[in-house]
Design a protein around this motif. Structure first.
Motif, PDB file in Angstrom:
ATOM      1  N   GLN A 152     106.177  53.477 -38.802  1.00  0.00           N
ATOM      2  CA  GLN A 152     105.439  52.724 -37.789  1.00  0.00           C
ATOM      3  C   GLN A 152     106.322  51.722 -37.051  1.00  0.00           C
ATOM      4  OE1 GLN A 152     101.921  50.905 -39.507  1.00  0.00           O
ATOM      5  NE2 GLN A 152     101.457  52.733 -40.709  1.00  0.00           N
ATOM      6  N   ARG A 153     107.355  51.187 -37.733  1.00  0.00           N
ATOM      7  CA  ARG A 153     108.197  50.144 -37.133  1.00  0.00           C
ATOM      8  C   ARG A 153     109.672  50.503 -37.292  1.00  0.00           C
ATOM      9  NH1 ARG A 153     104.229  48.004 -40.091  1.00  0.00           N
ATOM     10  NH2 ARG A 153     105.564  47.645 -41.905  1.00  0.00           N
ATOM     11  N   MET A 154     110.397  50.458 -36.179  1.00  0.00           N
ATOM     12  CA  MET A 154     111.826  50.753 -36.183  1.00  0.00           C
ATOM     13  C   MET A 154     112.574  49.641 -35.459  1.00  0.00           C
ATOM     14  SD  MET A 154     114.415  52.796 -36.798  1.00  0.00           S
ATOM     15  CE  MET A 154     116.131  52.455 -36.370  1.00  0.00           C
ATOM     16  N   THR A 155     113.607  49.083 -36.122  1.00  0.00           N
ATOM     17  CA  THR A 155     114.457  48.058 -35.528  1.00  0.00           C
ATOM     18  C   THR A 155     115.905  48.505 -35.631  1.00  0.00           C
ATOM     19  OG1 THR A 155     112.941  46.269 -36.157  1.00  0.00           O
ATOM     20  CG2 THR A 155     115.203  45.656 -35.661  1.00  0.00           C
ATOM     21  N   TYR A 156     116.615  48.474 -34.504  1.00  0.00           N
ATOM     22  CA  TYR A 156     118.040  48.807 -34.514  1.00  0.00           C
ATOM     23  C   TYR A 156     118.770  47.767 -33.676  1.00  0.00           C
ATOM     24  CZ  TYR A 156     122.156  51.871 -34.783  1.00  0.00           C
ATOM     25  OH  TYR A 156     123.396  52.391 -35.053  1.00  0.00           O
ATOM     26  N   ASN A 157     119.668  47.009 -34.331  1.00  0.00           N
ATOM     27  CA  ASN A 157     120.389  45.919 -33.677  1.00  0.00           C
ATOM     28  C   ASN A 157     121.891  46.154 -33.744  1.00  0.00           C
ATOM     29  OD1 ASN A 157     117.938  44.536 -33.328  1.00  0.00           O
ATOM     30  ND2 ASN A 157     118.128  43.525 -35.299  1.00  0.00           N
ATOM     31  N   ASN A 158     122.565  45.957 -32.628  1.00  0.00           N
ATOM     32  CA  ASN A 158     124.025  45.906 -32.580  1.00  0.00           C
ATOM     33  C   ASN A 158     124.695  47.215 -32.990  1.00  0.00           C
ATOM     34  OD1 ASN A 158     122.963  42.993 -33.518  1.00  0.00           O
ATOM     35  ND2 ASN A 158     124.683  42.743 -32.125  1.00  0.00           N
ATOM     36  N   TRP A 159     124.370  48.289 -32.282  1.00  0.00           N
ATOM     37  CA  TRP A 159     125.071  49.548 -32.528  1.00  0.00           C
ATOM     38  C   TRP A 159     126.415  49.504 -31.810  1.00  0.00           C
ATOM     39  CZ3 TRP A 159     120.464  49.033 -29.860  1.00  0.00           C
ATOM     40  CH2 TRP A 159     120.523  49.200 -28.462  1.00  0.00           C
ATOM     41  N   PRO A 160     127.443  50.170 -32.364  1.00  0.00           N
ATOM     42  CA  PRO A 160     128.801  50.043 -31.813  1.00  0.00           C
ATOM     43  C   PRO A 160     129.176  51.114 -30.811  1.00  0.00           C
ATOM     44  CG  PRO A 160     128.908  51.153 -33.920  1.00  0.00           C
ATOM     45  CD  PRO A 160     127.435  50.876 -33.653  1.00  0.00           C
TER      46      PRO A 160
END
Length: 458
Positions: free
Chosen positions: A226-234
């Protein structure tokens, strides 16, 4: 908690159910310390339904051995008839202590009913001091921990990990072992530089990834996510591939764009058309999503109700954000934060050249019937903001509230860049200035909502 001297203490005189309710509102270690002071209370820690042991960052390493002993004692003296509603443990990844904790928790999983169980596992070194060898070593220790204590991990519902560089098969093995897992959080975790993470799990509801060196994260089969968080991909490549995730409703993405590559929401959400809450953080850098034709984008944004666009660079015209309103006709809440927040960057200069985003309005008479609230942080009384608010209010025929805030202030930014040039704020201060701006925004159109819907917030 203070025990009074004299003819007994008042705390001990309370009914047992009241005492247990009080003890479950504090950290379990504090509850144990309190109960040691009174013979009448000493058995209560073995009866509480919530076991929460989360030492402070300062005490984590020092308390690790004590934590292992305490957990073992609580479970060994606890009645199997008492359900553990919540078990939450934060501890340092060290071979002996981790194994002791895992064995005790595994035994509890086998002999007690445990509704929810959470491990937050911290490495002895923080991310700033971890070398490549450290990341590999910590991941090897963790994989051995999982292999030694499969019963504990099979019963976990929440797992938070940091500073691990796994082998090719490690993450699939972890996911297959943690059968009850509902929430998984990776911080500075990957399977090697430019590795691909493929995620499959029957029960995972929440997935959070921050930093790490994954080239791409592929959500292959997550029927309950239900919830997806993706921070700071290179990577310059598409960082996220949404496969089978039919219940995904909240998507949060945050990154400082390092290249000219942009994401297309129509491609990102092609297989997932259920997102109702969208959060995008641009870290005061270049805008990394591409405005698209509403006709192309509308099918994937049909469920969108709330949009939050955070840390837009102050140099950029914000009118481009209208493309989301044009495509997502059921949005109710639209929030924009304009802020040059730079203290997390290596320098005061932007990583990439900021240019205005090109946007072509779909129709001059576009109307939005569902938007009820527009919020802007960083409002300034210039043409960029005034024209934008007027455009939104002309389109949003049922808008109820426009909330305008001044720029956000960060002390760390001020300390790191004490000599930086900050443009003076033109946010209205007096009631007269605010009334004047309300009239300027709304006077051009008789079809626009009343000036009374515009609120200047402190």
């Amino acid at each position: 908690m203070q025990i009074e001297a004299g003819n007994g203490d008042r705390l001990s005189e309370l009914p047992k159910d009241v005492l247990l309710n009080i003890l479950e509102r504090v950290d379990t270690l504090d509850a144990v310390r309190t109960c040691i002071l009174s013979s009448q209370l000493r058995n209560l820690p073995t009866m509480i339904s919530q076991i929460i042991l989360v030492p402070s960052n300062r005490d984590l390493l020092r308390m690790n051995g004590v934590l292992a002993q305490l957990i073992n004692k609580i479970f060994n003296t606890r009645s199997q008839q008492i359900t553990i509603r919540k078990l939450k443990l934060t501890f340092v990844l060290t071979p002996n202590d981790s194994r002791s904790i895992g064995k005790s928790v595994g035994l509890a999983m086998a002999t007690h009913k445990v509704d929810a169980a959470e491990f937050e596992i911290v490495t002895p070194k923080n991310s700033y001091h971890c070398t490549h060898a450290d990341l590999l070593n910590f991941a090897k220790q963790f994989s051995s921990f999982v292999a030694d204590c499969p019963d504990a991990f099979a019963g976990l519902t929440r797992l938070q990990l940091q500073n691990l560089r796994f082998g090719d098969s490690d993450i699939p093995n972890i996911l297959s072992t943690c059968k009850r897992l509902e929430s998984l959080s990776f911080f500075e975790c990957d399977a090697g530089i430019r590795s691909v993470l493929q995620v499959e799990h029957a029960g995972l509801v929440e997935l959070s990834i921050t930093y790490g060196e994954f080239q791409t994260v592929e959500l292959d089969c997550l029927p309950k996510l239900q919830r997806m968080t993706y921070n700071n991909w290179p990577s310059d490549e598409n960082p996220l591939v949404l496969g089978f995730a039919p219940q995904l409703s909240k998507l949060s993405l945050a990154n400082a764009c390092l290249s000219d590559k942009t994401l297309m929401m129509s491609q990102l959400l092609a297989n997932v058309q259920t997102v109702s809450d969208l959060y995008l953080d641009f870290r005061s850098e270049k805008i990394w999503i591409q405005p698209e034709c509403p006709r192309v984008l509308a099918p994937v944004l049909g469920q969108l109700r709330s949009v939050n666009l955070d840390c837009l660079p102050e140099e950029c015209d914000i009118t481009w954000t209208m493309f989301l309103l044009e495509a997502a006709r059921f949005i109710k809440d639209f929030c924009i934060t304009v802020w040059d927040h730079k203290c997390g960057s290596e320098s005061q200069k932007s990583y990439s050249k900021i240019t205005d985003v090109k946007w072509e309005p779909s129709a001059p008479n576009f109307k939005h019937k569902n938007l009820s609230k527009l919020t802007i942080y960083g409002f300034q009384s210039d043409g960029n903001f005034m024209g934008y608010i007027r455009r939104v209010m002309e389109a949003a025929v049922n808008i109820k509230e426009v909330c305008l805030y001044d720029r956000k202030v960060c002390k760390l930014c001020t300390d790191k860049f004490p000599h930086s040039e900050v443009r003076p704020s033109t946010y209205p201060r007096s009631c007269k200035e605010k009334d004047s701006l309300r009239k300027k925004i709304t006077e051009a159109s008789v079809m626009m909502a009343s000036p009374a819907v515009i609120h200047f917030r402190s």
